[in-house]
Every structure is written in C-alpha cells, then in structure tokens.
Design a protein around this motif. Structure first.
Motif, PDB file in Angstrom:
ATOM      1  N   ARG A  94      72.714 -40.834   4.084  1.00 21.93           N
ATOM      2  CA  ARG A  94      72.883 -40.808   5.670  1.00 21.93           C
ATOM      3  C   ARG A  94      72.406 -39.562   6.219  1.00 21.93           C
ATOM      4  NH1 ARG A  94      70.777 -43.288   7.171  1.00 21.93           N
ATOM      5  NH2 ARG A  94      71.296 -42.837   9.263  1.00 21.93           N
ATOM      6  N   TRP A  95      73.014 -38.455   5.360  1.00 21.62           N
ATOM      7  CA  TRP A  95      72.869 -37.288   6.024  1.00 21.62           C
ATOM      8  C   TRP A  95      71.529 -36.752   5.573  1.00 21.62           C
ATOM      9  CZ3 TRP A  95      78.267 -35.688   3.661  1.00 21.62           C
ATOM     10  CH2 TRP A  95      79.292 -36.144   4.513  1.00 21.62           C
ATOM     11  N   THR A  98      68.917 -38.309   8.293  1.00 21.30           N
ATOM     12  CA  THR A  98      69.206 -37.925   9.677  1.00 21.30           C
ATOM     13  C   THR A  98      69.181 -36.501   9.936  1.00 21.30           C
ATOM     14  OG1 THR A  98      71.795 -38.298   9.370  1.00 21.30           O
ATOM     15  CG2 THR A  98      70.264 -40.053  10.292  1.00 21.30           C
ATOM     16  N   LEU A  99      70.046 -35.710   9.400  1.00 19.94           N
ATOM     17  CA  LEU A  99      70.487 -34.300   9.501  1.00 19.94           C
ATOM     18  C   LEU A  99      69.277 -33.305   9.404  1.00 19.94           C
ATOM     19  CD1 LEU A  99      73.980 -33.872   8.478  1.00 19.94           C
ATOM     20  CD2 LEU A  99      73.252 -34.612  10.634  1.00 19.94           C
ATOM     21  N   TYR A 102      67.006 -33.475  12.362  1.00 20.85           N
ATOM     22  CA  TYR A 102      67.572 -33.266  13.631  1.00 20.85           C
ATOM     23  C   TYR A 102      67.677 -31.599  13.554  1.00 20.85           C
ATOM     24  CZ  TYR A 102      71.616 -31.862  16.471  1.00 20.85           C
ATOM     25  OH  TYR A 102      72.551 -31.006  17.482  1.00 20.85           O
ATOM     26  N   LEU A 136      77.373 -30.878  15.623  1.00 23.70           N
ATOM     27  CA  LEU A 136      77.250 -32.044  16.406  1.00 23.70           C
ATOM     28  C   LEU A 136      78.648 -32.602  16.935  1.00 23.70           C
ATOM     29  CD1 LEU A 136      75.479 -34.125  13.237  1.00 23.70           C
ATOM     30  CD2 LEU A 136      74.547 -33.678  15.717  1.00 23.70           C
ATOM     31  N   CYS A 156      75.179 -38.099  17.651  1.00 21.54           N
ATOM     32  CA  CYS A 156      76.540 -37.837  17.305  1.00 21.54           C
ATOM     33  C   CYS A 156      77.303 -38.900  17.257  1.00 21.54           C
ATOM     34  CB  CYS A 156      77.285 -36.953  18.351  1.00 21.54           C
ATOM     35  SG  CYS A 156      76.310 -35.149  18.615  1.00 21.54           S
ATOM     36  N   GLU A 158      76.589 -41.900  16.053  1.00 22.46           N
ATOM     37  CA  GLU A 158      76.177 -42.359  14.735  1.00 22.46           C
ATOM     38  C   GLU A 158      76.898 -41.513  13.652  1.00 22.46           C
ATOM     39  OE1 GLU A 158      72.669 -44.131  13.793  1.00 22.46           O
ATOM     40  OE2 GLU A 158      72.140 -44.737  15.758  1.00 22.46           O
ATOM     41  N   GLU A 159      76.584 -40.305  13.778  1.00 21.65           N
ATOM     42  CA  GLU A 159      76.890 -39.516  12.464  1.00 21.65           C
ATOM     43  C   GLU A 159      78.777 -39.400  12.592  1.00 21.65           C
ATOM     44  OE1 GLU A 159      74.965 -38.175  10.233  1.00 21.65           O
ATOM     45  OE2 GLU A 159      73.337 -38.725  11.522  1.00 21.65           O
ATOM     46  N   TRP A 160      79.173 -39.694  13.590  1.00 27.00           N
ATOM     47  CA  TRP A 160      80.590 -39.683  13.537  1.00 27.00           C
ATOM     48  C   TRP A 160      81.320 -40.977  13.167  1.00 27.00           C
ATOM     49  CZ3 TRP A 160      83.469 -35.562  12.837  1.00 27.00           C
ATOM     50  CH2 TRP A 160      83.197 -34.347  13.342  1.00 27.00           C
ATOM     51  N   TYR A 162      79.633 -42.684  10.749  1.00 28.12           N
ATOM     52  CA  TYR A 162      79.279 -42.825   9.530  1.00 28.12           C
ATOM     53  C   TYR A 162      80.361 -42.222   8.520  1.00 28.12           C
ATOM     54  CZ  TYR A 162      74.352 -43.802  10.919  1.00 28.12           C
ATOM     55  OH  TYR A 162      73.237 -44.341  11.373  1.00 28.12           O
TER      56      TYR A 162
END
Length: 390
Positions: A94-95, A98-99, A102, A136, A156, A158-160, A162
C-alpha cells in the motif's frame, strides 16, 4: 473461498474493466468540481450547484472502491491465517503504491511556493505546516492545518485507515478472538466511531472543513467498501442480482444529488450532515458487485477508461495545486484566461503522465507480490488470485 481476481496495474491482461470505470468516473467528478469551479471563477461565473457537489460524490466513490479492494485482500489474509510477514507485505504494498508519488508531488509543489510567491498561502505558512504534511497528520484529529495542498485530506483518511484497521484486527487475533468475530467487531467500530465523532462536534461547525475532512469522521466511508467485499465474498448469490443492486444504488445517489429539486425536503440539515456519508456509502456499496461483473468494455472506450484510471491517482494529487498556480499567475501577472486554461491542462495531464511513468510504475515493480493460493473461478477452472494494483 478466496476472492475473484481483481483489476491490477501489474497484470494488465487480466485487468477488469469495472474498477477502472469506477476510478475514471470518480476522478472525472473531482476534476469537474475543482477545476471547473476555478475556471468558472476566472470567468466571473459560478459552477452550477449540481456540478460543484460532484467532488463529494467522486471522493466517496474512491473511498468505497478503496474499501472494497483492501477488504478483499484483508479477507483473503484472514482466510489463509496469514503470518505477520504477509500482513507487513500488505502494508508495504500500500505504501509503495501511494506514498512515493505523494512525497514527490509535495516536494515539487513547494518549488513554486518558495520561488514564485503565494498560490493560496505564503511561503512562511508553507514552512509552518510542512511537518504535518510530511507525517500525514494535517487532518488527523483536527481540521486541515492549512488550505495549501488541500486535496491531501482524503489521502490521510485512507492511509490511516490502512494502518488502524489491520493493526486493531491483529490485536484481537492476538487475544485469540475468532477471526470472524474480530473482523466483525473492528468493522462495526469503524462505523460507530465516525458517527459518534460527528455527533460530538458542535452543530455550527463548517461541514466542508470539519465534519467531512477530519480523519476519524470519514472512516465509515471506506468501511462501506469493506462491508461490500464481505457480502460479495460470503453471499455469492448477490452476483445474480448485481444489476438490480446497481440500479438501486444509482437511484439513491441520484435522489440525494438532486434532492434540492424535490417538492419536499429529503431531510433536515443536521441529519444530512451526519448521515449523508453512510447513505451514499451504502449506495456505492450496492454497485460493487456490478463493478466486479464488468470484465471488458468496447476497445476504444476501454483504452480511454483504462488510461484515465491508471493516471487517476496522480491526477488527484496534482490537479488542484496546478489550477491554483494558474489562477495565481493570472491574477498577479495578467495572464489571459485561455493561457491559464492551457497551462492547467498541459501541466495537469503532463504531470500525471510523468508521475505514473517516473514514480508510480517503477515503485509498483519494487513491490513484493502478495501471494495467494489458487482458487476456483465460477466456471470451475483453477485460476491464480490476482490482487488489485492496490
């Protein structure tokens, strides 16, 4: 039974058209709202209301799709009693998706802010809020700390999600709670806590900046996708009714979207601000089985939709800051509207293409494959489960 193979950026030959179409629709709605609103303002006009609110529906669609895809993966991990290594692979994948993009865009967008002056905020404010954006946390438990790079609020969320959903799930599993009970408990919490948080806010808060953008307030938007994945997986009979379900979901969204035209109020303002996320989330969740049944589109349409879908994440990251830069150039240097519009189109499309080719695609190639056992497809043939480019 493990899930059907999903659309994958890494497995283009077996990529389903349904998730691509959903991504394309969602990003198009967001672009109409944001870029359309800015361009209308340049012309001293106001974007029609029903176009201006499309951003909300586009983000909601992204949230439910994200929940559906990661929910499918989480359910697969639970079914095969995955090891901590498998769960760590899930997070790392996931990271890496996306990251990197970003952070690249975060750095790129600091350059015009530092050297060419303000577009939305001053450089001093940019420096002040940069630590929040790097971690984030710009809207972790509070409203966005700045209007600069405002579109990242949803990232933010979504990431939190996950992180918190799998971690809480693993904590319950470590306490020897049965996987089905653990999953149901955590999923229920992700519906209850956001609603409770929204109800606890003062009634006079800014809905757009507070209720809809604080991270915990929006966890239920993604949870609807996970619930849809669970139903799709456990009750395969719903695939028989995928068209009626999709029509029902589309009808609900349409009624809410055009509710101001009804001869009677659909609901009062307070109830709407609390419930609209869950009503629209439910409606989109009803459309997920139909999405999974859509395997292909006509060739020309399919190519266009797939291209938009592939570049949708980069488009989301860069579109609003770049149109703000164009607006700032227009105001400060008298650039004509047509040139500001051309600047917006060229930089947004060019930026999305470069982001995909130079950042996103190379990072996808670095990801360790999330391996799953072979499963039986509906026609009885053994197929390798292909997970989403998520």
């Amino acid at each position: 039974m493990a899930s059907d193979h999903l659309a994958s950026f890494e497995n283009t030959r077996e990529r389903l058209a349904g998730p691509d179409l959903v991504r394309a629709i969602a990003i198009t709605e967001v672009l109409i709202c944001h870029d359309g609103g800015m361009i209308s303002a340049w012309c001293h006009k106001t974007l029609p209301f029903h176009l201006a609110v499309l951003g909300f529906y586009g983000v909601m669609l992204f949230f439910v799709l994200s929940g559906f895809l990661i929910g499918t993966i989480i359910l697969d991990l639970l079914d095969r009693k995955a090891s901590p290594k498998d769960w760590s692979i899930f997070l790392v994948r996931r990271w890496l998706r996306t990251l990197p993009a970003y952070y690249v865009w975060l750095i790129v967008l600091l350059i015009p802010l530092a050297y060419f002056g303000p577009y939305g905020v001053t450089w001093d404010e940019g420096k002040r809020v940069l630590p929040y954006y790097l971690t984030l946390t710009q809207n972790l438990g509070w409203p966005m700390v700045s209007g600069w790079y405002g579109v990242t609020w949803s990232l933010c969320v979504e990431e939190w999600f996950y992180i918190t959903f799998p971690v809480l799930l693993l904590l319950l599993l470590a306490c020897r709670v049965r996987s089905a009970v653990a999953f149901g408990t955590i999923l229920a919490a992700f519906f209850i806590v956001p609603l409770w948080w929204r109800l606890s806010l003062p009634t006079n808060v800014d809905w757009n900046e507070v209720t809809s953008k604080i991270v915990p307030c929006r966890f239920d938007s993604i949870a609807w996708g996970i619930l849809a994945a669970w139903f799709y997986r456990r009750f395969r009979i719903i695939t028989t009714f995928h068209i009626p379900l999709a029509l029902c979901g589309t009808f609900i969204v349409s009624i809410i979207w055009w509710s101001d035209k009804l001869p009677f109020p659909l609901w009062n303002g307070r109830f709407q601000s609390m419930a609209i996320y869950d009503v629209v989330g439910l409606a989109y969740a009803l459309c997920m089985p139909a999405m999974m049944r859509l395997s292909a589109l006509p060739p020309l349409i399919n190519q266009t939709v797939r291209s938009i879908s592939t570049h949708s994440y980069a488009l989301y990251l860069c579109h609003l800051p770049l149109v703000l830069v164009a607006g700032d150039l227009q105001v400060r240097y008298g650039i004509r509207i047509r040139y500001a519009l051309l600047f917006t189109i060229v930089t947004t499309l060019g930026g999305a293409i470069l982001s995909w080719r130079l950042v996103e695609r190379p990072c996808l190639k670095l990801r360790v494959r999330q391996s799953f056992q072979k499963v039986e497809s509906r026609d009885g043939h053994s197929v390798q489960n292909k997970l989403s480019g998520f």
